[in-house]
Design a protein around this motif. Structure first.
Motif, PDB file in Angstrom:
ATOM      1  N   LYS A 136       0.889  -0.940   0.153  1.00 17.67           N
ATOM      2  CA  LYS A 136      -0.208  -0.025   0.240  1.00 17.67           C
ATOM      3  C   LYS A 136       0.764   1.274  -0.077  1.00 17.67           C
ATOM      4  O   LYS A 136       0.381   2.492  -0.347  1.00 17.67           O
ATOM      5  N   GLY A 137       2.114   1.152   0.406  1.00 12.41           N
ATOM      6  CA  GLY A 137       2.963   2.284   0.658  1.00 12.41           C
ATOM      7  C   GLY A 137       4.284   1.638   0.369  1.00 12.41           C
ATOM      8  O   GLY A 137       4.739   0.750   0.856  1.00 12.41           O
ATOM      9  N   VAL A 138       5.272   2.882   0.144  1.00 12.99           N
ATOM     10  CA  VAL A 138       6.829   2.542   0.240  1.00 12.99           C
ATOM     11  C   VAL A 138       7.342   3.575   1.176  1.00 12.99           C
ATOM     12  O   VAL A 138       7.224   4.635   0.849  1.00 12.99           O
ATOM     13  N   THR A 139       8.032   3.314   2.193  1.00 10.31           N
ATOM     14  CA  THR A 139       8.307   4.445   3.007  1.00 10.31           C
ATOM     15  C   THR A 139      10.113   4.404   2.732  1.00 10.31           C
ATOM     16  O   THR A 139      10.650   3.400   2.973  1.00 10.31           O
ATOM     17  N   SER A 140      10.748   5.781   2.869  1.00 13.49           N
ATOM     18  CA  SER A 140      12.248   5.639   3.200  1.00 13.49           C
ATOM     19  C   SER A 140      12.091   6.865   3.946  1.00 13.49           C
ATOM     20  O   SER A 140      12.231   7.971   3.828  1.00 13.49           O
ATOM     21  N   SER A 141      12.924   6.579   5.186  1.00 14.98           N
ATOM     22  CA  SER A 141      13.103   7.807   6.091  1.00 14.98           C
ATOM     23  C   SER A 141      14.383   7.362   7.111  1.00 14.98           C
ATOM     24  O   SER A 141      14.674   6.339   7.234  1.00 14.98           O
ATOM     25  N   ARG A 142      14.880   8.344   7.698  1.00 14.84           N
ATOM     26  CA  ARG A 142      16.043   8.039   8.440  1.00 14.84           C
ATOM     27  C   ARG A 142      16.060   9.167   9.514  1.00 14.84           C
ATOM     28  O   ARG A 142      15.701  10.218   9.322  1.00 14.84           O
ATOM     29  N   SER A 143      16.638   8.752  10.685  1.00 18.98           N
ATOM     30  CA  SER A 143      16.867   9.679  11.866  1.00 18.98           C
ATOM     31  C   SER A 143      18.206  10.228  11.393  1.00 18.98           C
ATOM     32  O   SER A 143      19.211   9.391  10.965  1.00 18.98           O
ATOM     33  N   PHE A 144      18.564  11.555  11.745  1.00 15.23           N
ATOM     34  CA  PHE A 144      19.826  12.132  11.282  1.00 15.23           C
ATOM     35  C   PHE A 144      20.761  11.864  12.657  1.00 15.23           C
ATOM     36  O   PHE A 144      20.185  11.829  13.740  1.00 15.23           O
ATOM     37  N   GLY A 145      21.724  11.697  12.369  1.00 12.04           N
ATOM     38  CA  GLY A 145      22.893  11.516  13.332  1.00 12.04           C
ATOM     39  C   GLY A 145      22.943  12.786  14.454  1.00 12.04           C
ATOM     40  O   GLY A 145      23.252  12.700  15.225  1.00 12.04           O
ATOM     41  N   ARG A 146      22.674  13.954  13.641  1.00 14.67           N
ATOM     42  CA  ARG A 146      22.575  15.020  14.384  1.00 14.67           C
ATOM     43  C   ARG A 146      21.534  15.842  14.102  1.00 14.67           C
ATOM     44  O   ARG A 146      20.805  15.771  13.164  1.00 14.67           O
ATOM     45  N   LYS A 147      21.132  17.068  14.968  1.00  6.94           N
ATOM     46  CA  LYS A 147      19.972  17.874  14.588  1.00  6.94           C
ATOM     47  C   LYS A 147      20.441  18.815  13.588  1.00  6.94           C
ATOM     48  O   LYS A 147      21.388  19.236  13.443  1.00  6.94           O
ATOM     49  N   ILE A 148      19.485  18.859  12.597  1.00  6.44           N
ATOM     50  CA  ILE A 148      19.666  19.539  11.361  1.00  6.44           C
ATOM     51  C   ILE A 148      18.746  20.805  11.305  1.00  6.44           C
ATOM     52  O   ILE A 148      17.784  20.682  11.455  1.00  6.44           O
ATOM     53  N   GLU A 149      19.236  21.977  10.801  1.00  5.95           N
ATOM     54  CA  GLU A 149      18.555  23.266  11.082  1.00  5.95           C
ATOM     55  C   GLU A 149      18.209  23.669   9.804  1.00  5.95           C
ATOM     56  O   GLU A 149      17.510  24.793   9.503  1.00  5.95           O
ATOM     57  N   SER A 150      19.215  23.583   8.673  1.00  3.33           N
ATOM     58  CA  SER A 150      19.225  24.250   7.383  1.00  3.33           C
ATOM     59  C   SER A 150      18.215  23.579   6.323  1.00  3.33           C
ATOM     60  O   SER A 150      18.099  22.340   6.527  1.00  3.33           O
ATOM     61  N   LEU A 151      17.527  24.330   5.602  1.00  8.19           N
ATOM     62  CA  LEU A 151      16.684  23.750   4.552  1.00  8.19           C
ATOM     63  C   LEU A 151      17.428  23.119   3.521  1.00  8.19           C
ATOM     64  O   LEU A 151      17.058  21.760   3.201  1.00  8.19           O
ATOM     65  N   ASP A 152      18.821  23.625   3.205  1.00  6.28           N
ATOM     66  CA  ASP A 152      19.165  22.942   2.238  1.00  6.28           C
ATOM     67  C   ASP A 152      19.833  21.636   2.708  1.00  6.28           C
ATOM     68  O   ASP A 152      19.521  20.358   1.855  1.00  6.28           O
ATOM     69  N   GLU A 153      20.165  21.603   3.936  1.00  9.53           N
ATOM     70  CA  GLU A 153      20.446  20.134   4.375  1.00  9.53           C
ATOM     71  C   GLU A 153      19.454  19.031   4.272  1.00  9.53           C
ATOM     72  O   GLU A 153      19.654  17.724   3.943  1.00  9.53           O
ATOM     73  N   LEU A 154      18.084  19.458   4.655  1.00 12.15           N
ATOM     74  CA  LEU A 154      17.196  18.696   4.797  1.00 12.15           C
ATOM     75  C   LEU A 154      16.695  18.322   3.428  1.00 12.15           C
ATOM     76  O   LEU A 154      16.340  17.153   2.991  1.00 12.15           O
ATOM     77  N   LYS A 155      16.774  19.403   2.295  1.00 13.93           N
ATOM     78  CA  LYS A 155      16.473  18.780   1.246  1.00 13.93           C
ATOM     79  C   LYS A 155      17.391  17.896   0.474  1.00 13.93           C
ATOM     80  O   LYS A 155      16.946  16.851  -0.241  1.00 13.93           O
ATOM     81  N   GLU A 156      18.553  17.886   0.725  1.00 18.55           N
ATOM     82  CA  GLU A 156      19.464  17.196   0.295  1.00 18.55           C
ATOM     83  C   GLU A 156      18.956  15.478   0.765  1.00 18.55           C
ATOM     84  O   GLU A 156      19.210  14.579   0.092  1.00 18.55           O
ATOM     85  N   ALA A 157      18.873  15.494   2.225  1.00 16.94           N
ATOM     86  CA  ALA A 157      18.680  14.323   2.617  1.00 16.94           C
ATOM     87  C   ALA A 157      17.232  13.729   2.137  1.00 16.94           C
ATOM     88  O   ALA A 157      17.371  12.423   1.715  1.00 16.94           O
ATOM     89  N   VAL A 158      16.158  14.465   2.087  1.00 14.43           N
ATOM     90  CA  VAL A 158      14.996  14.099   1.601  1.00 14.43           C
ATOM     91  C   VAL A 158      15.095  13.493   0.022  1.00 14.43           C
ATOM     92  O   VAL A 158      14.319  12.695  -0.383  1.00 14.43           O
ATOM     93  N   ALA A 159      16.050  14.340  -0.859  1.00 16.12           N
ATOM     94  CA  ALA A 159      16.228  13.907  -2.133  1.00 16.12           C
ATOM     95  C   ALA A 159      16.610  12.455  -2.152  1.00 16.12           C
ATOM     96  O   ALA A 159      16.496  11.471  -2.981  1.00 16.12           O
ATOM     97  N   ALA A 160      17.676  12.213  -1.495  1.00 17.30           N
ATOM     98  CA  ALA A 160      18.473  10.928  -1.183  1.00 17.30           C
ATOM     99  C   ALA A 160      17.136   9.745  -0.736  1.00 17.30           C
ATOM    100  O   ALA A 160      17.315   8.813  -1.287  1.00 17.30           O
ATOM    101  N   TYR A 161      16.198  10.337   0.000  1.00 13.14           N
ATOM    102  CA  TYR A 161      15.121   9.389   0.082  1.00 13.14           C
ATOM    103  C   TYR A 161      14.403   8.817  -0.698  1.00 13.14           C
ATOM    104  O   TYR A 161      13.818   7.801  -0.961  1.00 13.14           O
ATOM    105  N   VAL A 162      14.096  10.035  -1.411  1.00 11.91           N
ATOM    106  CA  VAL A 162      13.108   9.715  -2.533  1.00 11.91           C
ATOM    107  C   VAL A 162      13.862   8.709  -3.619  1.00 11.91           C
ATOM    108  O   VAL A 162      13.035   7.985  -4.051  1.00 11.91           O
ATOM    109  N   THR A 163      15.124   8.954  -3.600  1.00 10.92           N
ATOM    110  CA  THR A 163      15.773   8.138  -4.768  1.00 10.92           C
ATOM    111  C   THR A 163      15.777   6.607  -4.406  1.00 10.92           C
ATOM    112  O   THR A 163      15.530   5.940  -5.124  1.00 10.92           O
TER     113      THR A 163
END
Length: 443
Positions: free
Chosen positions: A265-292
DNA sequence: TCTGGGGTCCTAGGACCC
DNA sequence: TCTGGGGTCCTAGGACCC
């Protein structure tokens, strides 16, 4: 307001005449590691989660040391060092492979089985129970255990019962009781009440932490008491799911064997970061990797997604930080499994839900409403509001004649009138999907 | 053809499983 | 200091629709 009678359970016709065996691998991940390194025999070993954060599997020896399931590693660092516990990062390729071998072996013993998880399978043994006496089925199960061990190196335990839930209970006893020694049979068992009494309510399949607490407050502490609980009480406290569970304990089978695995019914890709992330760019990078990653999973299963969800959360364990979690859902214009396109929507999602000033701990994407990839369609026209419908469908027919039938497909929506007749006639309304001109009829 | 109560969607959260 | 990831199903309220 619904009354309880309206939500009574509809039983399958053979609800009292079934026989299930639950085969469960013992300490599966740990056993897999062992199968390839005999030196690990009799040593305490644990396997860690993806980020090496939590313990997800323990050998019997590690359990005996008091290492809990799902425990964060840092909380049992002392025990690990003191007793020389061997620690492994998880290797899912290996486990998947070993699982396949175990399941292949099991399939020799029954025409019908349900692969329930990576290390568990239900076998349909209906009909086998009256072939002989109680003992024969037990012997048969022992034979299965021995064969799996011999062919794969993985030790398994087997529980047998008239319902899936009872097979689970039996399996629990098979594992825990030294007398049972790996196999326990609850078919026609004179020990049924004793067995149920012996099993703590929190170990019953479907009873988690919340329900345990609730039920214990009512003095329900073991599976026997749960079996004999008042129907109305369990219905109120745990809904229809709880009632079904209690039926199952009463040897009335409500859960059938699911022999073919339905489409995800669905496919998930997610992960906890090793450290806390505060910047939009870093988040986008991570999310792009999860989508891939998620898109790869999709294409591997030959599926395409119609919905994409992006979510961000802060760390719930950091009591001093401001908490935030948010998700956003996109209904994609067409089913897709193409990484670039999916990333495009996911990035929009991150933009939409990102809030400055929060420390993000986890992010992910989920792809849902999956369909077979070959059904990917492109919408050229929406005819629902046009008076030129006939002209267009004619044109489509001409193109199909020339180019081959099915070159252009179209969906027809037929709708029953929602307010014709009495309310019981209203639903379900009928809609067609991608098909050749159907003659719509509500049934 | 007619209209009100019922259907569906959306969102969020809860609970459970391995 | 460090707390998994991937699933399923159910419920409930509000908006919206006809």
């Amino acid at each position: 307001m619904r009354s309880t009678t309206e939500t009574a359970i509809t039983l399958p016709t053979d609800a009292r005449n079934r026989c299930f065996a639950l085969v469960d691998c013992n300490n599966f991940y740990a056993s897999c590691e062992r199968a390839f390194d005999p030196r690990l025999e009799n040593k305490p070993i644990v396997v860690l989660s993806n980020n090496d954060g939590c313990i997800v599997a323990r050998s019997g020896e590690a359990k005996a040391l008091g290492i809990g399931m799902g425990q964060p590693v840092f909380k049992c660092r002392d025990i690990i060092e003191k007793h020389g516990v061997l620690v492994f990062s998880s290797n899912y390729t290996l486990y998947g492979n070993m699982s396949e071998r175990v399941m292949n072996t099991l399939s020799q013993f029954t025409p019908e089985m349900e692969i329930y998880s990576i290390d568990e399978a239900f076998l349909n043994l209906s009909g086998c129970d009256h072939l002989g006496k109680h003992g024969d089925l037990t012997e048969y199960a022992r034979h299965i255990c021995a064969t799996v061990k011999q062919w794969t190196g993985i030790p398994v335990s087997i529980g047998i019962g008239r319902t899936k839930t009872l097979a689970k209970v039996a399996n629990r006893i098979a594992k825990k009781s030294t007398r049972a020694n790996g196999v326990f049979n609850l078919m026609n068992s004179p020990h049924m009440d004793k067995a149920l009494e012996w099993v703590d309510i929190s170990d019953v399949w479907g009873i988690g932490g919340r329900s345990t607490k609730k039920l214990k407050a009512y003095g329900i502490n073991n599976a026997l008491q749960l079996r004999d609980i008042d129907d109305q009480l369990i219905r109120r406290q745990m809904g229809i799911v709880g009632l079904r569970l209690v039926y199952e304990l009463r040897e009335i089978s409500c859960l059938s064997l699911e022999t073919c695995t339905p489409i995800r019914k669905g496919v998930t890709s997610s992960r906890s970061f090793g450290r806390k992330i505060e910047s939009l760019d870093e988040l986008k990078e991570a999310v792009a990797a999860y989508v891939t990653k998620a898109a790869i999973k999709l294409r591997k299963q030959n599926l395409a997604a119609q919905i994409l969800t992006v979510f961000l959360t802060t760390n719930p364990y950091s009591k001093n930080d401001k908490q935030y979690s948010k998700s956003v859902v996109f209904h994609l214009p067409a089913a897709m499994n193409n990484t670039v396109e999916l990333i495009h929507y996911a990035m929009q999602g991150v933009d939409k839900i990102f809030k400055e000033g929060y420390k993000y701990k986890k992010a992910g994407v989920m792809l849902a409403e999956l369909i077979p990839a070959e059904q990917i369609q492109t919408t050229l026209f929406d005819l629902s509001n046009t008076k030129r419908k006939n002209k267009l469908t004619e044109a489509i027919d001409v193109i199909n004649d020339i180019m081959g039938s099915g070159t252009l497909k179209y969906a027809i929506q037929g709708g029953t009138r929602p307010w014709n007749g009495k309310s019981e006639n209203r639903s379900p309304r009928y809609t067609t999907s991608w098909k050749e001109l159907p003659t719509a009829k509500a049934d």
